[in-house]
Design a protein around this motif. Structure first.
Motif, PDB file in Angstrom:
ATOM      1  N   SER A 164      59.333  13.935  -0.957  1.00 32.78           N
ATOM      2  CA  SER A 164      60.088  15.145  -0.663  1.00 32.78           C
ATOM      3  C   SER A 164      59.381  16.066   0.323  1.00 32.78           C
ATOM      4  CB  SER A 164      60.387  15.909  -1.963  1.00 32.78           C
ATOM      5  OG  SER A 164      59.204  16.138  -2.686  1.00 32.78           O
ATOM      6  N   GLY A 169      65.365   8.150  -1.471  1.00 29.97           N
ATOM      7  CA  GLY A 169      65.477   9.127  -0.394  1.00 29.97           C
ATOM      8  C   GLY A 169      65.958   8.476   0.894  1.00 29.97           C
ATOM      9  N   SER A 201      70.811  10.848  -5.039  1.00 32.75           N
ATOM     10  CA  SER A 201      70.066  10.530  -3.824  1.00 32.75           C
ATOM     11  C   SER A 201      70.219  11.715  -2.881  1.00 32.75           C
ATOM     12  CB  SER A 201      70.646   9.272  -3.170  1.00 32.75           C
ATOM     13  OG  SER A 201      71.979   9.521  -2.744  1.00 32.75           O
ATOM     14  N   GLU A 202      69.521  11.697  -1.755  1.00 34.26           N
ATOM     15  CA  GLU A 202      69.673  12.782  -0.795  1.00 34.26           C
ATOM     16  C   GLU A 202      71.103  12.835  -0.256  1.00 34.26           C
ATOM     17  OE1 GLU A 202      68.262  16.163   0.625  1.00 34.26           O
ATOM     18  OE2 GLU A 202      66.976  14.762  -0.460  1.00 34.26           O
ATOM     19  N   ARG A 238      74.013  15.871  -0.412  1.00 35.19           N
ATOM     20  CA  ARG A 238      74.861  16.307   0.710  1.00 35.19           C
ATOM     21  C   ARG A 238      76.339  16.277   0.324  1.00 35.19           C
ATOM     22  NH1 ARG A 238      74.935  13.994   6.981  1.00 35.19           N
ATOM     23  NH2 ARG A 238      76.911  14.948   7.564  1.00 35.19           N
ATOM     24  N   ASP A 291      60.451  20.668   2.080  1.00 36.53           N
ATOM     25  CA  ASP A 291      61.269  19.467   1.938  1.00 36.53           C
ATOM     26  C   ASP A 291      62.177  19.362   3.154  1.00 36.53           C
ATOM     27  OD1 ASP A 291      62.928  17.383   1.256  1.00 36.53           O
ATOM     28  OD2 ASP A 291      63.202  18.024  -0.818  1.00 36.53           O
ATOM     29  N   ASP A 325      63.719  16.832   4.431  1.00 36.86           N
ATOM     30  CA  ASP A 325      64.961  16.103   4.178  1.00 36.86           C
ATOM     31  C   ASP A 325      66.036  17.051   3.644  1.00 36.86           C
ATOM     32  OD1 ASP A 325      63.984  13.621   4.977  1.00 36.86           O
ATOM     33  OD2 ASP A 325      63.166  13.205   2.998  1.00 36.86           O
ATOM     34  N   ARG A 326      65.642  17.966   2.750  1.00 36.34           N
ATOM     35  CA  ARG A 326      66.594  18.915   2.178  1.00 36.34           C
ATOM     36  C   ARG A 326      67.046  19.938   3.220  1.00 36.34           C
ATOM     37  NH1 ARG A 326      66.735  18.988  -3.076  1.00 36.34           N
ATOM     38  NH2 ARG A 326      66.335  16.783  -2.616  1.00 36.34           N
ATOM     39  N   THR A 333      69.580  18.198   5.161  1.00 34.90           N
ATOM     40  CA  THR A 333      70.806  18.050   4.383  1.00 34.90           C
ATOM     41  C   THR A 333      71.660  19.307   4.472  1.00 34.90           C
ATOM     42  OG1 THR A 333      69.937  16.428   2.818  1.00 34.90           O
ATOM     43  CG2 THR A 333      71.719  17.830   2.036  1.00 34.90           C
ATOM     44  N   SER A 342      68.920  23.581  -5.512  1.00 32.99           N
ATOM     45  CA  SER A 342      68.563  22.228  -5.088  1.00 32.99           C
ATOM     46  C   SER A 342      67.092  21.951  -5.353  1.00 32.99           C
ATOM     47  CB  SER A 342      68.893  22.041  -3.603  1.00 32.99           C
ATOM     48  OG  SER A 342      68.928  20.679  -3.268  1.00 32.99           O
ATOM     49  N   HIS A 386      70.247  18.187  -6.783  1.00 36.74           N
ATOM     50  CA  HIS A 386      68.857  17.898  -6.436  1.00 36.74           C
ATOM     51  C   HIS A 386      68.583  16.402  -6.451  1.00 36.74           C
ATOM     52  CE1 HIS A 386      64.585  18.338  -6.032  1.00 36.74           C
ATOM     53  NE2 HIS A 386      64.319  17.881  -7.240  1.00 36.74           N
ATOM     54  N   ALA A 387      67.757  15.960  -5.527  1.00 36.18           N
ATOM     55  CA  ALA A 387      67.244  14.591  -5.512  1.00 36.18           C
ATOM     56  C   ALA A 387      65.734  14.666  -5.688  1.00 36.18           C
ATOM     57  CB  ALA A 387      67.587  13.884  -4.197  1.00 36.18           C
TER      58      ALA A 387
END
Length: 455
Positions: free
Chosen positions: A164, A190, A228-229, A233, A255, A257-258, A261, A369, A402-403
Motif C-alpha cells: 500500500s 493490489g 481489491s483496489e 474504485r 498510499d 494506489d489509493r 483510485t 478508505s 478499503h483494500a
C-alpha cells in the motif's frame, strides 16, 4: 554460522528490526517504530522530545539498547555511551513508519540501502528546513529490482512486491549457509500483484533455508468485504455517482494506489480531486516515475490543491513552510469548496476535520478508505467516536471502502507453498501461532532480542 536477531516485529504488527549476521557481517533489515510499545507511554501530544534525541525512547525500552548503532548526536543526552559503528548496513523494505521511522537515530556512517522510489518518498517527508524532523541525514544508496548488492559476506537481492505504498521490496539474502527470504510487507490483490508473484517466483528458485514472513491479517476480525483496489474504485464510483453533494474521502497519505483510485473516481464523475499540500508534494516528487505514472498536481486540470488557513488567517507566503509555497499559487481555500461542494471530491483526514467548520457541508458522503474503525486493529476507539460525531454534525453518511496492504491467510499459504522454505519465521503479526495451519514445514518462533541460529 548465520544468526538472526529480532529487535522488533515479534508478536506485534510493525516495528520490524531484523538483524542478519554472517561471520563478521552485520546487516539490519528495516528499523521501524513499534506502535505497540509507543502506545504504552505516548498519547496525543505526549511524545518523545526531539531535543532529547534517542534518550526518551531508550529509557522507556521503545528503542533497543544496541552499541555501535546510534549516532553520537542522538546519544548526547542518554546513558548509552557512543561507540564507533559495528554494523555494515541497513536495508529498507518500504517507507512506512513501522519499518523506517527509527532511522532517525542511526549513525550517519552506516549506509542505508533503499529503493529509488522509496528515497523520493523519504525526501517528500523531509523537505527544506524540516528535514531533521523526519529521518535525518544519511548515506542513502539506491537500488531497483535486478540489482545484487554485496555487503561483506552477504549478497542482498531486492525484488519488488505490491504493497500500500509504492517502491516496496522483499529481499533474497544470500548467506554462507544459504538464502534467507524476507518478505517485508506485501499483498496479491493490489494493482501491481504481478510484482509479488515475481518476488515469490525468484524466492522459490533459491531453495530458501528460511522464510521471514509477515502475517498482519492473521487472526483479525474483518467485518467488511475484502476488496481489491479495483473493488474500492467501483464501490466509490457508485457512492459518488448517486449524490450531488460534497464527497469526502480519507486514506493513508502515502498510499499512491489509493490516491490514483480517488483521482479516477473524481474524474469519472466530473469532479475535481481536492488534495492537501502534503499529498500534492508527494505527487510532485513522484511525477517522473515511469512505473507509477502519476499526475502532476501543478498541471493536471483534474486536481485542485487545498490550502488551510494558518497564523494570520490569510493565504500569504510567510504563513507557510518554504516547501509549501510553490503550491499556494494553484491552491484554493475553504470558500471555493463551500461554493462548489457538488463538484469536489475532497481528501480530508480526521486531524483536519476542523476545516469542515469553514466549508460547512450540509449533507454528503464520507468514504473511509482505511482499516475499519471499529474492527480489531483498526482506528483507536476514541478517535472513531470523535470521527462519527463530526460526521453526524455535518450530516455526512459513512461508507467503508478499503483494500488491505497485506496478504490474506490464503495468499500467505500460497506463498509458503510456492517458496518451500526449510523453516518459516513469522514477524509483523499478533498471531504467529496461526502459521502452523498454513505451513507444513518447520515453524521457528522468534523471541525478542534472542539470537536464532540458521543452519
Amino acid at each position: 554460522m548465520v544468526k538472526l536477531t529480532f529487535f522488533g516485529g515479534v508478536n506485534e504488527i510493525g516495528g520490524n528490526k531484523v538483524l542478519v549476521e554472517d561471520g563478521k557481517t552485520r546487516i539490519f533489515f528495516d528499523f521501524g517504530l513499534s506502535f505497540a510499545k509507543g502506545q504504552e507511554y505516548y498519547t496525543g501530544f505526549l511524545t518523545a522530545r526531539k531535543v532529547a534525541g534517542a534518550a526518551d525512547d531508550l529509557e522507556l525500552g521503545i528503542l533497543p539498547r544496541i552499541k555501535g548503532l546510534y549516532s553520537e548526536e542522538m546519544l548526547r543526552f542518554s546513558d548509552l555511551k557512543y561507540e564507533e559503528p559495528r554494523f555494515n548496513a541497513i536495508f529498507l523494505s518500504h517507507a512506512h513508519m513501522d519499518h523506517c521511522s527509527h532511522l532517525q537515530y542511526i549513525d550517519e556512517a552506516i549506509p542505508i540501502y533503499v529503493g529509488e522510489c522509496t528515497l523520493r518518498i523519504i525526501e517528500s517527508l523531509q523537505p527544506g528546513e524540516r528535514e531533521q524532523e523526519a529521518l535525518g541525514k544519511h548515506n542513502y544508496k539506491k537500488f531497483r529490482t535486478g540489482k545484487k548488492i554485496s555487503v561483506g559476506d552477504i549478497v542482498v537481492e531486492p525484488v519488488h512486491v505490491d504493497h500500500s505504498v509504492p517502491g516496496a521490496y522483499g529481499f533474497l539474502i544470500h548467506t554462507s549457509t544459504g538464502t534467507i527470504v524476507y518478505t517485508g510487507d506485501l499483498r496479491r490483490h493490489g494493482p501491481a500483484s504481478f510484482m509479488t508473484d515475481e518476488f515469490v517466483g525468484k524466492a522459490s528458485e533459491c531453495d530458501p533455508i528460511a522464510l521471514i514472513i509477515e502475517g498482519t491479517r492473521l487472526g483479525r476480525k474483518e467485518k467488511g468485504e475484502n476488496l481489491s483496489e479495483e473493488g474500492v474504485r467501483k464501490l466509490s464510483n457508485r457512492i459518488v455517482s448517486k449524490t450531488s453533494k460534497l464527497v469526502i474521502a480519507t486514506f493513508y497519505g502515502r498510499d499512491v494506489d489509493r490516491i490514483k483510485t480517488f483521482y479516477n473516481v473524481a474524474k469519472d464523475n466530473g469532479r475535481k480531486f481536492v488534495v492537501s499540500m502534503k499529498s500534492a508534494h508527494l505527487l510532485y516528487k513522484l511525477k517522473d516515475d515511469e512505473i507509477l505514472k502519476l499526475p502532476n498536481p501543478l498541471r493536471d486540470e483534474n486536481i485542485v490543491i487545498y490550502a488551510r488557513r494558518k497564523q494570520t488567517g490569510g493565504y500569504v507566503d510567510k504563513d507557510y513552510y518554504v516547501w509549501e509555497r510553490p503550491y499556494l499559487e494553484n491552491s484554493v481555500g475553504f470558500q471555493h469548496i463551500r461554493e462548489n461542494c457538488g463538484n469536489c471530491l475532497l481528501n480530508l483526514d480526521l486531524y483536519n476535520f476542523a476545516e469542515l467548520v469553514d466549508i460547512k457541508p450540509r449533507g454528503g458522503e464520507f468514504i473511509h478508505s482505511m482499516s475499519e474503525p471499529f474492527s480489531e486493529g483498526g482506528m483507536d476507539q476514541i478517535e472513531s467516536k470523535v470521527m462519527l460525531k463530526w460526521l453526524k454534525h455535518f450530516k455526512l453518511r459513512f461508507h467503508q471502502a478499503h483494500a488491505s496492504g497485506h496478504c490474506s491467510a490464503a495468499d500467505l499459504k500460497w506463498l509458503i507453498g510456492k517458496t518451500k522454505p526449510k523453516a518459516v519465521i513469522p514477524v509483523h503479526t499478533e498471531h504467529s501461532e496461526m502459521f502452523k495451519k498454513l505451513a507444513k514445514t518447520k515453524i521457528m518462533q522468534p523471541r525478542y532480542e534472542k539470537p536464532m541460529e540458521i543452519k
